[in-house]
Design an enzyme around this catalytic site. Structure first.
Site, short mmCIF file in Angstrom:
data_model
loop_
_atom_site.label_atom_id
_atom_site.label_comp_id
_atom_site.label_asym_id
_atom_site.label_seq_id
_atom_site.Cartn_x
_atom_site.Cartn_y
_atom_site.Cartn_z
N ASP A 253 -2.92 8.45 4.74
CA ASP A 253 -1.70 7.92 5.47
C ASP A 253 -1.15 9.43 6.09
O ASP A 253 -1.55 10.40 5.60
CB ASP A 253 -1.15 7.18 4.65
CG ASP A 253 0.07 6.52 5.17
OD1 ASP A 253 0.09 6.46 6.61
OD2 ASP A 253 0.72 5.87 4.62
N ASP B 18 2.20 0.55 10.65
CA ASP B 18 3.30 0.04 10.02
C ASP B 18 3.86 -1.17 10.84
O ASP B 18 4.78 -0.93 11.43
CB ASP B 18 4.33 0.80 9.44
CG ASP B 18 3.93 1.88 8.35
OD1 ASP B 18 2.81 1.64 7.95
OD2 ASP B 18 4.53 2.81 8.11
#
Ligand SMILES: *[C@@H]1O[C@H](CO)[C@@H](O)[C@H](O)[C@H]1NC(C)=O
Length: 966
Positions: A564, A640
């Site tokens: 990430d 996200d």
């Protein structure tokens, strides 16, 4: 309470957005992206300079007397009418109908960055020859290619033609702009402010004064420089170079970008006559079909961690793939702009704003212009390196692109199953309870995920000693359930002298440096963090080695990895990323390499997982950032997102856009990362995710727990059903991924890829296809009672996979839906393999018998393939241990044969049933296998649905057989 929530929510936010989020929570406003954290084109000085140039005559010209034709390329110098700086154009014909154009400075003060490691090999060239020539142009023919290239010297342009029709022009609008490197100057405070744009006006005046006709029509006799003009030009040049705003230093908010090498941007335009539909250049939370950007913001490609991204705008997101596809009824083309710096793409069209009716009128009256789309690419540094992929079909473009940047890695079978994630599963007991929850509620699951809280103080490669004291026991327990674990490993490293990873990287000098040579430090999850320089091959080797079981303590063969924050995300950096003047391996600036940083993290991690198994096992690595070529290293997701219906909808165009440019293994967080989805939305998201390639539920730390069994029973049942549909189709998914891996075709496809002549599909993004067989129209509206499904194709028939009801194309069908409906249709003419017994995980199912679903076309034919191997090693490649079976049905006979005789596999898998849709009732059904007597099969025919079910053919999947309906 609000304050506590806001503090807990801090984890994924930049400091600035934190303040806004805090205010938002306190005031009860809906949270959304803070746009002011990110640059507009106007705020990015090079974009502003480039964009200020308007279409017109190009100030560039090719010097035909410098033209050289070698065996692999043609080179010719280009000069700018005012600056006189020499550039060199290198033109190559490539095999498979491609052309490569590179433009660099002839004598750069400092070499310019050329993107390495994206192309899988040096592309094979096709010989160019000169087939015509006059004073102002040269006509080139590409060996074996159907097309010609015309190079016009003045003003410089290139035209690609097939027969007599123009496919594509380069610099036809004169927007080429190449900022050559120049000596640093002391800031100059003149009143005259001259931008590239106003410089262009000067040039235009020069042309119109001195050579009004020649400029347009060309005049090879034009001397290179006239004495008088030269002086004037020099003066103009100096002024221009001194005064461009932001050229030598630029500030955004509190961040200053010292630009030690001055302005270095490059820009070029491409005109596509006959084209009205363009796609690609992900990642944007926008429509599948790209919009015209004139008068608004261009699409931006700059890998960024955008907190609570907004939909339907061209802002940059986590990844970038600078590949654009253009589609029309009769032709497909692609443009691959190989540049890793910040890039903006402007799209304009001569038909924009015209209604369909207006266009029809034009057409009927024969008065319309030919539609044309113009694409303009602008990058902050590097060279112009562009591949024109000339199709002619979209499948050709996919093949062409795959030959350049590679195909999707073949995923391990488990990674096509369902993934259960959240930020965070608290501790080992929590993980084991979740694992047990799936068994207790009869739901399949392959993987449980751990986010940043599992590590000791965000020190990746370690485990929190109180919450995860016995990771090996936990992994072993999951292994006994034939499940896996994925742990996050991010590329920001805690600055902590007691942390081995940090100490080694610092001592080996493997961190990214600041301009003055010290280790770059920024803020991220661990607090102060440094960033490994993944552009350095030594760094990647070091990183890969960290995944060896003895280096990564507490890891085991069923632990896989998630990268990430690899844009890279730097909370206190400009636009939440790294300073552009940070220095990488080889002395390159971060400016040059920004968009490829994430790919390198992904690459090094995937290499690490391969190496830890001695080269035997296929890796699984998920990455948030990506670039061209990332498909070779694993999966990506859309970052996200938010638990809102519009975010559910946008997952289709976002993954389709990635699929079109080679990244097939895409998914969106099921349920939405931010906020709490209402149960209906969560159900609809599972139903969507079950039919998208990467199927993972994930949620923010602040959200309520949402494992499926926490919902009321009717929702649970609908989710279980979606999971079952996913697992039963795993043989089909796996085969599609094998085909993507072999041929470069996308797994998830827009309808127009299958129906290139059906204009009503060109903008369609509420339904999609998997391979050429299944059409999915997920339900994505709250309280929906029905959906309008478009079933395309003249003479096509479609079977509802639930009811077996047959529909004819083309038609728009109103289909009533309930909470448990997922409208899916199998195209007549296809055969889809399934596993009908859903078990705990894919690993428990991989030796299960297969059922073939044969959907007959209007002509009574069908075909399909099945790929099988061990599901997790490279043996399919290294030892040819695989099966690729072809099933084809025609003349009332279903035949199973090998589609690739190279492969062989000992397997217990057998065919347990064949379901034929659209069949009449036979008198008898006979099975023939080599070396055995004919045998009769029992069958059942349902006259209402025309479904014929053949029971227990019982043949091994590896064998050749045929079944005859008599
Ligand atoms: C190249 O183009 C020609 C004509 O447009 C086409 O027939 C041929 O199949 C193409 N070749 C490849 C490898 O794409």
């Amino acid at each position: 309470m609000a304050a506590i929530a806001a503090v807990a929510a801090r984890r994924r936010r930049s400091w600035l957005s934190l303040v806004l989020a805090y205010l938002g929570v306190c005031l009860g406003i809906t949270l959304a992206v803070d746009r002011s954290n990110f640059k507009t084109c106007e705020e990015s000085s090079f974009c502003k300079r480039q964009r200020s140039i308007r279409p017109g005559l190009s100030p560039y010209r090719a010097l035909l007397d410098t033209l050289q034709l070698g065996p692999d390329a043609l080179t010719v110098h280009l000069t700018h009418e005012v600056t006189k700086v020499l550039l060199v154009l290198e033109l190559q014909g490539l095999q498979k109908n491609m052309t490569r154009i590179r433009i660099d400075e002839l004598e750069p003060r400092r070499p310019r960055y050329r993107v390495p490691d994206v192309l899988v090999a040096d592309p094979a060239t096709a010989r160019l020859s000169i087939s015509g020539r006059d004073d102002n142009s040269v006509e080139l023919t590409v060996a074996e290619g159907p097309y010609k290239i015309i190079l016009t010297a003045k003003p410089f342009r290139l035209d690609l033609l097939e027969d007599r029709s123009l496919l594509l022009s380069v610099n036809a609008r004169g927007l080429m702009a190449f900022e050559h490197q120049r000596a640093p100057r002391v800031p100059f405070s003149d009143k005259v402010s001259l931008t590239l744009g106003s410089m262009w006006d000067k040039i235009k005046n020069l042309f119109s004064r001195q050579e009004p006709k020649d400029a347009a029509e060309g005049n090879g006799a034009e001397p290179e420089a006239r004495p008088g003009d030269g002086d004037k030009a020099k003066e103009t040049q100096e002024k221009a170079e001194k005064d461009e705003p932001g050229a030598w230093e630029e500030t955004f908010k509190t961040h200053s970008d010292s630009k030690p090498y001055g302005p270095t941007s490059v820009g070029l335009d491409f005109s596509l006559p006959g084209m009205e539909h363009v796609y690609g250049i992900p990642e944007h939370a926008d429509s599948l079909r790209l919009k015209v950007t004139e008068g608004g913001e261009p699409y931006r490609l700059y890998n960024l961690d955008v907190f609570q991204y907004e939909l339907n705008n061209p802002m940059a997101l986590y990844g970038s793939v600078p590949v654009l596809l253009a589609h029309s009824f009769h032709r497909d083309l692609g443009i691959f702009w190989l540049n890793a710096a910040e890039t903006w793409v402007d799209i304009s069209s001569n038909t924009a704003g015209k209604t369909l009716f207006g266009k029809m009128l034009d057409y009927l009256q024969g008065s319309g212009e030919t539609p044309q789309t113009d694409i303009r690419w602008m990058s902050e540094s590097g060279i112009v390196d562009v591949f024109l992929m000339l199709g002619p079909s979209v499948l050709d473009v996919f093949r062409q692109h795959a030959s350049l940047t590679g195909t999707q890695a073949l995923p391990p079978l488990f990674s096509l199953g369902y993934h259960q994630s959240r930020w965070n599963y608290r501790d080992e007991a929590d993980v084991l309870e979740v694992d047990q929850g799936f068994d207790d509620h009869n739901m399949p699951c392959d993987v449980i995920w751990l986010d940043i809280e599992h590590a000791d103080g965000k020190r990746y490669f370690t485990w929190d000693p109180t919450r995860f004291p016995q990771p090996l026991n936990m992994l072993e327990h999951l292994a006994s359930k034939r499940r896996k674990l994925v742990a996050i490993v991010d590329p920001h490293i805690k600055v902590d002298s007691g942390y081995r990873v940090h100490e080694e990287l610092r001592n080996h000098g493997l961190y990214v440096k600041t301009r003055d040579g010290s280790d770059y430090e920024g803020w991220c999850w661990p607090g102060s963090a440094s960033y490994p320089d993944f552009t350095n091959p030594q760094m990647r080797a070091w990183w890969a080695n960290m995944f060896n079981f003895h280096n990564y303590e507490g890891s085991a063969p069923n632990l896989f990895v998630w990268n990430d924050m690899n844009e890279p995300s730097v909370f206190n950096g400009p636009e939440v990323t790294m300073l552009k003047d940070a220095v990488h391996y080889g002395g390159w600036e971060h400016r040059d390499i920004h968009n490829i940083y994430g790919l390198y993290v992904h690459m090094a991690t995937a290499d690490g997982l391969i190496q830890r198994s001695g080269g035997i096992e296929r890796p699984f690595v998920l990455s948030r950032a990506f670039f061209s070529g990332s498909q070779r290293f694993g999966a990506v997701w859309t970052g996200d997102n938010t638990a809102e219906w519009d975010h559910l909808k946008i997952s289709i165009p976002m993954c389709l856009s990635l699929a079109l440019v080679g990244l097939s293994f895409c998914g969106a967080d099921v349920g939405g990362f931010f906020k709490n989805p209402e149960p209906e939305l969560l159900v609809r998201w599972y139903q969507m995710g079950a039919y998208q390639p990467f199927f993972r539920a994930h949620a923010h730390l602040d959200t309520g727990r949402r494992e499926p069994w926490l919902l009321a029973s009717q929702y649970q049942d609908a989710i279980r059903d979606a999971l079952f549909q996913r697992y039963s189709l795993l043989p089909f998914w796996y085969t599609l991924f094998y085909q993507a891996h072999q041929e470069g075709f996308p797994v998830m496809r827009p309808l127009w890829v299958q129906y290139p002549e059906d204009m009503s599909t060109f903008s369609m993004e509420d339904q999609f296809m998997l391979g050429d067989a299944l059409l999915i129209h997920p339900v994505s509206d709250a309280g929906a009672h029905g959906v309008q499904v478009y079933l395309p194709g003249e003479e096509e028939v479609w079977y509802d996979i639930q009811s077996y009801q047959k529909h004819h194309g083309p038609q728009t069908l109103y289909l009533p839906v309930t909470l448990s409906s997922i409208p899916v249709f199998q195209r007549g003419g296809t055969i889809v393999p399934r596993w009908m017994r859903v078990r705990r995980s894919s690993d428990c199912m991989k030796e299960d018998p297969i059922t073939l679903f044969v959907a007959l076309s209007a002509q009574g034919t069908a075909q399909g393939e099945l790929f099988l191997d061990d599901g997790h090693t490279f043996n399919y490649q290294n030892r040819h241990e695989f099966l690729l079976r072809r099933f084809s049905f025609s003349g009332n006979t279903l035949v199973s044969s090998s589609a690739d005789p190279k492969g062989h596999l000992e397997t217990p898998v057998w065919i347990e049933r064949v379901v034929i849709m659209g069949a009449g009732k036979p008198a008898a059904v006979v099975l023939q296998t080599k070396g055995s007597p004919e045998s009769r099969l029992s069958f059942q025919h349902d006259p209402e649905t025309s479904v014929l079910t053949l029971r227990k053919p019982g043949v091994n999947v590896a064998s050749d057989w045929s079944i005859h309906l008599r």
